[in-house]
Design a protein around this motif. Structure first.
Motif, PDB file in Angstrom:
ATOM      1  N   VAL A   1       0.351  -1.102   0.016  1.00 49.39           N
ATOM      2  CA  VAL A   1      -0.511  -0.151  -0.107  1.00 49.39           C
ATOM      3  C   VAL A   1       0.648   0.948  -0.179  1.00 49.39           C
ATOM      4  N   GLY A   2       1.753   0.848   1.185  1.00 46.66           N
ATOM      5  CA  GLY A   2       2.931   2.672   1.162  1.00 46.66           C
ATOM      6  C   GLY A   2       3.298   2.614  -0.471  1.00 46.66           C
ATOM      7  N   ALA A   3       3.935   1.543  -1.146  1.00 39.45           N
ATOM      8  CA  ALA A   3       5.044   1.779  -2.280  1.00 39.45           C
ATOM      9  C   ALA A   3       4.059   2.145  -4.140  1.00 39.45           C
ATOM     10  N   GLU A   4       2.737   2.199  -3.197  1.00 32.63           N
ATOM     11  CA  GLU A   4       1.342   2.338  -4.422  1.00 32.63           C
ATOM     12  C   GLU A   4       0.703   4.224  -4.390  1.00 32.63           C
ATOM     13  N   ALA A   5       0.747   4.591  -2.548  1.00 33.69           N
ATOM     14  CA  ALA A   5       1.014   6.009  -2.758  1.00 33.69           C
ATOM     15  C   ALA A   5       1.807   6.629  -3.062  1.00 33.69           C
ATOM     16  N   ALA A   6       2.867   6.085  -2.972  1.00 33.01           N
ATOM     17  CA  ALA A   6       4.360   6.851  -3.609  1.00 33.01           C
ATOM     18  C   ALA A   6       4.047   6.784  -5.279  1.00 33.01           C
ATOM     19  N   ALA A   7       3.970   6.131  -5.908  1.00 32.20           N
ATOM     20  CA  ALA A   7       3.535   5.660  -7.306  1.00 32.20           C
ATOM     21  C   ALA A   7       2.284   6.538  -7.493  1.00 32.20           C
ATOM     22  N   LYS A   8       1.018   7.332  -6.906  1.00 29.78           N
ATOM     23  CA  LYS A   8       0.435   7.817  -7.404  1.00 29.78           C
ATOM     24  C   LYS A   8       1.218   9.261  -6.508  1.00 29.78           C
ATOM     25  N   ALA A   9       1.253   9.664  -5.924  1.00 26.86           N
ATOM     26  CA  ALA A   9       2.008  10.860  -5.282  1.00 26.86           C
ATOM     27  C   ALA A   9       3.069  11.110  -6.988  1.00 26.86           C
ATOM     28  N   ALA A  10       3.226  10.372  -7.278  1.00 26.44           N
ATOM     29  CA  ALA A  10       4.371  10.709  -8.008  1.00 26.44           C
ATOM     30  C   ALA A  10       4.099  11.156  -9.851  1.00 26.44           C
ATOM     31  N   GLY A  11       3.086  10.056  -9.520  1.00 22.18           N
ATOM     32  CA  GLY A  11       1.968   9.968 -11.163  1.00 22.18           C
ATOM     33  C   GLY A  11       3.185   8.943 -11.885  1.00 22.18           C
ATOM     34  N   ASN A  12       3.895   7.855 -11.296  1.00 28.14           N
ATOM     35  CA  ASN A  12       4.260   7.285 -11.731  1.00 28.14           C
ATOM     36  C   ASN A  12       3.378   6.478 -13.189  1.00 28.14           C
ATOM     37  N   GLY A  13       4.334   5.458 -14.402  1.00 32.84           N
ATOM     38  CA  GLY A  13       2.880   4.494 -14.796  1.00 32.84           C
ATOM     39  C   GLY A  13       1.657   4.991 -14.651  1.00 32.84           C
ATOM     40  N   ILE A  14       0.765   3.990 -14.834  1.00 32.10           N
ATOM     41  CA  ILE A  14      -0.752   3.972 -15.336  1.00 32.10           C
ATOM     42  C   ILE A  14      -1.192   5.423 -13.850  1.00 32.10           C
ATOM     43  N   TRP A  15      -0.173   5.711 -13.257  1.00 36.48           N
ATOM     44  CA  TRP A  15      -1.259   7.366 -12.472  1.00 36.48           C
ATOM     45  C   TRP A  15      -0.736   8.051 -12.873  1.00 36.48           C
ATOM     46  N   THR A  16      -0.339   8.674 -14.114  1.00 36.82           N
ATOM     47  CA  THR A  16       0.730   9.554 -15.953  1.00 36.82           C
ATOM     48  C   THR A  16      -0.994   9.609 -15.607  1.00 36.82           C
ATOM     49  N   GLY A  17      -2.543   8.796 -16.087  1.00 36.17           N
ATOM     50  CA  GLY A  17      -3.427   9.698 -16.722  1.00 36.17           C
ATOM     51  C   GLY A  17      -4.905   8.188 -16.145  1.00 36.17           C
ATOM     52  N   SER A  18      -5.576   7.578 -16.118  1.00 40.02           N
ATOM     53  CA  SER A  18      -6.861   7.512 -16.018  1.00 40.02           C
ATOM     54  C   SER A  18      -6.620   5.575 -16.003  1.00 40.02           C
ATOM     55  N   PHE A  19      -7.235   5.138 -15.121  1.00 37.96           N
ATOM     56  CA  PHE A  19      -6.827   3.519 -15.675  1.00 37.96           C
ATOM     57  C   PHE A  19      -8.301   2.861 -14.917  1.00 37.96           C
ATOM     58  N   THR A  20      -9.186   1.898 -15.187  1.00 35.32           N
ATOM     59  CA  THR A  20      -9.761   0.697 -14.921  1.00 35.32           C
ATOM     60  C   THR A  20      -9.338  -0.164 -13.728  1.00 35.32           C
ATOM     61  N   PRO A  21      -8.698   0.226 -11.994  1.00 39.95           N
ATOM     62  CA  PRO A  21      -8.468  -1.411 -11.500  1.00 39.95           C
ATOM     63  C   PRO A  21      -8.536  -2.587 -12.066  1.00 39.95           C
ATOM     64  N   PRO A  22      -8.003  -3.915 -12.081  1.00 43.08           N
ATOM     65  CA  PRO A  22      -7.295  -4.769 -13.084  1.00 43.08           C
ATOM     66  C   PRO A  22      -8.348  -5.772 -12.074  1.00 43.08           C
ATOM     67  N   TRP A  23      -8.854  -5.997 -10.966  1.00 47.34           N
ATOM     68  CA  TRP A  23      -9.991  -6.755 -10.873  1.00 47.34           C
ATOM     69  C   TRP A  23     -11.859  -5.811 -11.100  1.00 47.34           C
ATOM     70  N   GLU A  24     -11.224  -5.103 -11.238  1.00 46.46           N
ATOM     71  CA  GLU A  24     -12.909  -4.901 -11.866  1.00 46.46           C
ATOM     72  C   GLU A  24     -12.891  -4.466 -12.889  1.00 46.46           C
ATOM     73  N   TRP A  25     -11.832  -4.469 -14.714  1.00 38.56           N
ATOM     74  CA  TRP A  25     -11.892  -4.555 -15.622  1.00 38.56           C
ATOM     75  C   TRP A  25     -12.117  -6.105 -15.316  1.00 38.56           C
ATOM     76  N   ARG A  26     -11.281  -6.957 -14.606  1.00 47.04           N
ATOM     77  CA  ARG A  26     -11.921  -8.806 -15.156  1.00 47.04           C
ATOM     78  C   ARG A  26     -13.268  -8.511 -15.176  1.00 47.04           C
ATOM     79  N   GLU A  27     -13.678  -8.073 -13.623  1.00 46.03           N
ATOM     80  CA  GLU A  27     -15.288  -8.597 -13.685  1.00 46.03           C
ATOM     81  C   GLU A  27     -16.340  -8.074 -14.768  1.00 46.03           C
ATOM     82  N   ALA A  28     -15.724  -7.296 -15.192  1.00 40.94           N
ATOM     83  CA  ALA A  28     -16.193  -5.873 -16.528  1.00 40.94           C
ATOM     84  C   ALA A  28     -16.547  -7.183 -17.738  1.00 40.94           C
ATOM     85  N   HIS A  29     -15.168  -7.687 -17.706  1.00 43.62           N
ATOM     86  CA  HIS A  29     -15.522  -8.666 -19.030  1.00 43.62           C
ATOM     87  C   HIS A  29     -15.166 -10.228 -19.266  1.00 43.62           C
ATOM     88  N   ARG A  30     -15.724 -10.790 -18.272  1.00 43.00           N
ATOM     89  CA  ARG A  30     -16.261 -11.706 -17.844  1.00 43.00           C
ATOM     90  C   ARG A  30     -17.146 -12.685 -18.735  1.00 43.00           C
TER      91      ARG A  30
END
Length: 203
Positions: free
Chosen positions: A174-203
């Protein structure tokens, strides 16, 4: 006169033949010593000057933890690797699913699943990966904490913004995720659907 020149020519030819024979005999006798003695001498000299490089070859590597899967890894996706035919799901994280699209800072779609897999592949490179775990998921994959180059690959993937902390199963990252979000790293530069929600929607 011609007979004398012919005699000298024959004598010179005989002498040249004898010299070649003596050289061939010498070469056959001493060549093994040169072929094997020189490399051995060089190796001995290296040991006398600095034995560390030679001795390092015989030093054992770090011990392998009991039950660990160790070896070269191939990347399946952003949170799954394979070592020696063993499919391994990295513990505590969830990366974008295969075929999932995310949106960058300008709102344009991009293949974040492929970006996550490429990032994991770059973290591993040619290094040896060690994975420790004892549980399996419903697909039979080993759930494990994997390290390479002295770093926890799950933690690094989350901190770099290419995976999320899978809090349904663990709060470790959780701490590593908070740091990534604050820095805008990777997928946090824009918008996205959490992977577990994407899986639910595409089953």
């Amino acid at each position: 006169m011609r007979e004398r020149e012919s005699a000298f020519s024959i004598l010179a030819s005989v002498r040249r033949r004898r010299r070649r024979q003596r050289l061939a005999t010498w070469f056959r006798r001493w060549w093994p010593a040169f072929a094997f003695g020189i490399p051995l001498g060089v190796a001995a000299g290296l040991v006398l000057v600095d034995p560390a490089p030679m001795l390092a070859v015989f030093e054992p590597g770090p011990p392998t933890p009991p039950g660990a899967v160790v070896g070269r890894a191939s990347v399946v996706d952003g949170d799954t690797i394979e070592i020696h035919g063993e499919r391994i799901r990295m513990f505590g994280i969830d990366a974008p699913e295969s075929g999932q699209l995310c949106q960058d800072a300008k709102g344009s779609d991009y293949r974040c699943s492929q970006q996550a897999a490429n990032h994991l592949d770059g973290l591993i490179g040619w290094s040896t990966v060690s994975c420790e775990g004892s549980e399996r998921d419903r697909y039979g994959r080993l759930i494990a904490t994997c390290t390479a180059r002295g770093q926890d690959l799950s933690e690094k993937m989350v901190r770099d913004g290419w995976a999320m902390a899978f809090t349904r199963y663990s709060s470790r990252y959780v701490g590593a995720e908070a740091a990534a979000k604050a820095a805008g790293n990777g997928i946090w530069t824009g918008s996205f659907t959490p992977p577990w929600e994407w899986r639910e929607a595409h089953r």
